[in-house]
Design an enzyme around this catalytic site. Structure first.
Site, PDB file in Angstrom:
ATOM      1  N   LEU A 240       0.869  -1.192   0.000  1.00 38.06           N
ATOM      2  CA  LEU A 240       0.000   0.000   0.000  1.00 38.06           C
ATOM      3  C   LEU A 240       0.906   1.243   0.000  1.00 38.06           C
ATOM      4  O   LEU A 240       1.105   1.887   1.033  1.00 38.06           O
ATOM      5  CB  LEU A 240      -0.931  -0.015   1.208  1.00 38.06           C
ATOM      6  CG  LEU A 240      -1.905  -1.205   1.231  1.00 38.06           C
ATOM      7  CD1 LEU A 240      -2.759  -1.175   2.494  1.00 38.06           C
ATOM      8  CD2 LEU A 240      -2.800  -1.220  -0.018  1.00 38.06           C
ATOM      9  N   HIS A 241       1.439   1.569  -1.195  1.00 40.88           N
ATOM     10  CA  HIS A 241       2.435   2.650  -1.275  1.00 40.88           C
ATOM     11  C   HIS A 241       1.866   3.993  -0.811  1.00 40.88           C
ATOM     12  O   HIS A 241       2.329   4.585   0.159  1.00 40.88           O
ATOM     13  CB  HIS A 241       2.924   2.806  -2.720  1.00 40.88           C
ATOM     14  CG  HIS A 241       3.504   1.575  -3.325  1.00 40.88           C
ATOM     15  ND1 HIS A 241       4.682   1.013  -2.871  1.00 40.88           N
ATOM     16  CD2 HIS A 241       3.094   0.802  -4.366  1.00 40.88           C
ATOM     17  CE1 HIS A 241       4.966  -0.059  -3.614  1.00 40.88           C
ATOM     18  NE2 HIS A 241       4.015  -0.206  -4.524  1.00 40.88           N
ATOM     19  N   ASP A 242       0.907   4.515  -1.574  1.00 42.18           N
ATOM     20  CA  ASP A 242       0.474   5.899  -1.332  1.00 42.18           C
ATOM     21  C   ASP A 242      -0.234   6.108   0.017  1.00 42.18           C
ATOM     22  O   ASP A 242      -0.092   7.187   0.613  1.00 42.18           O
ATOM     23  CB  ASP A 242      -0.406   6.389  -2.486  1.00 42.18           C
ATOM     24  CG  ASP A 242       0.393   6.515  -3.785  1.00 42.18           C
ATOM     25  OD1 ASP A 242       1.619   6.677  -3.707  1.00 42.18           O
ATOM     26  OD2 ASP A 242      -0.220   6.453  -4.868  1.00 42.18           O
TER      27      ASP A 242
END
Ligand code: BDR
Ligand code: CA
Length: 313
Positions: A240-242
């Site tokens: 879940l990068h952002d």
């Protein structure tokens, strides 16, 4: 966990993980989102702008504007490597309601106006895509850019491998010249690189828990994570990068942040890669994954420990 207050402009290229980050910020009582500015990245500008408006409609936040920005990087053609992850519509085919209002144009001038109108150092700029709009703000409106309280950007790979080349990460590889401008601007910059975003991983069970919740934003976040698994050949989890940008903004105690000195590589197959250099940057290098995932889902689902965004509205 208690969240700190954040007044923010979200600069974004939604994008599946951008969408989850935006839904979290829209649901959190800690965030006052001034607007979504869009940039080409995961998909072209028309699609990222359309998706931003649709996410606002889903969250019933039609008070927040969408303002379209750069349709291409500063000096090079767009990278076309992300649509196989995010789908041709940028949100993996997940249905979203129509935007309630058309987007405005002129993201960079709009950002400058917001910064000029707000008290000095009260507005955060949360950058979830290529830094094209942010670099243009720095170049075109330097006296407004220095009014930013914090610039928190998802991008780069510091000690881990890249996701576009051996050393480069998508957002920074998409517009390395923009990264160079932003690093040189002496802004209060924090980077959230792959080193930390790869540690915050949604499993199938996590997605199902969200997808079966009562709130529409939580259900949609679950669907978006499920779409993020498509085409990954049976992977057990997805990064879940952002959303990590939102978490660093509101719950910084979840992260271990280190001061690094960095530059960006502008040439060759690793352009966009971060290298040792001269610019002092705060870099998130560690995170409590369990608490980070719980924070995201508690806000999206609306747990009893979280004040409800809808109260008093
Ligand atoms: C970054 O690139 C995009 O594909 C994601 O939305 C994220 O911002 C991860 O490298
Ligand atoms: Ca993104």
């Amino acid at each position: 966990m208690q969240e700190a207050s954040v007044q923010a402009i979200i600069d974004t290229d939604p994008g599946l993980d951008d969408a989850i980050a935006i839904l979290y910020a829209l649901r959190s009582p800690a965030f006052e989102v001034l607007g979504l500015t869009t940039v080409a990245g995961n998909i072209g500008l028309a699609a990222t702008t359309r998706n931003a408006g649709r996410l606002l409609a889903l969250a019933r936040r039609t008070d927040i504007p969408v303002v379209a920005g750069a349709s291409r990087p500063l000096k090079r053609p767009a990278l076309d490597v992300a649509s196989h992850i995010h789908g041709v519509d940028g949100v993996g085919g997940v249905p979203l309601p129509q935007a309630a209002a058309p987007a405005l144009d002129g993201a960079v001038d709009w950002m400058a106006e917001q910064l000029a109108n707000a008290p000095d150092k009260t507005v955060d700029l949360l950058a979830l895509g290529p830094l094209t709009n942010v670099a243009t703000l720095v170049e075109r409106h330097p006296s407004q850019a220095v009014r930013i309280r914090r610039l928190i950007a998802m991008g780069g790979a510091v000690e881990t491998h890249g996701n576009v080349s051996a050393r480069s990460e998508f957002n920074f590889a998409a517009d390395p010249e923009a990264v160079e401008t932003v690093l040189g601007a002496d802004l209060p910059l924090a980077i959230v690189p792959l080193d930390v975003t790869r540690q915050v991983r949604a499993t199938h069970d996590y997605a199902t828990q969200l997808a079966t919740a009562a709130r529409p934003e939580a259900r949609k976040a679950g669907e978006l994570i499920k779409a993020y698994f498509k085409g990954t050949d049976g992977r057990e989890s997805r990064p879940l990068h952002d959303p990590c940008v939102m978490l660093l903004a509101a719950v910084p105690q979840l992260f271990k942040v280190e001061r690094r000195h960095l530059d960006v590589c502008l040439t060759g197959g690793d352009s966009g890669a971060l290298v040792s250099g001269t610019h002092a940057v705060d870099v998130a290098m560690g995170v409590d994954e369990g608490l980070a995932l719980a924070q995201l889902s508690n806000v999206l689902v609306g747990s009893r420990n979280q004040p409800d965004r809808d109260q008093g509205r």
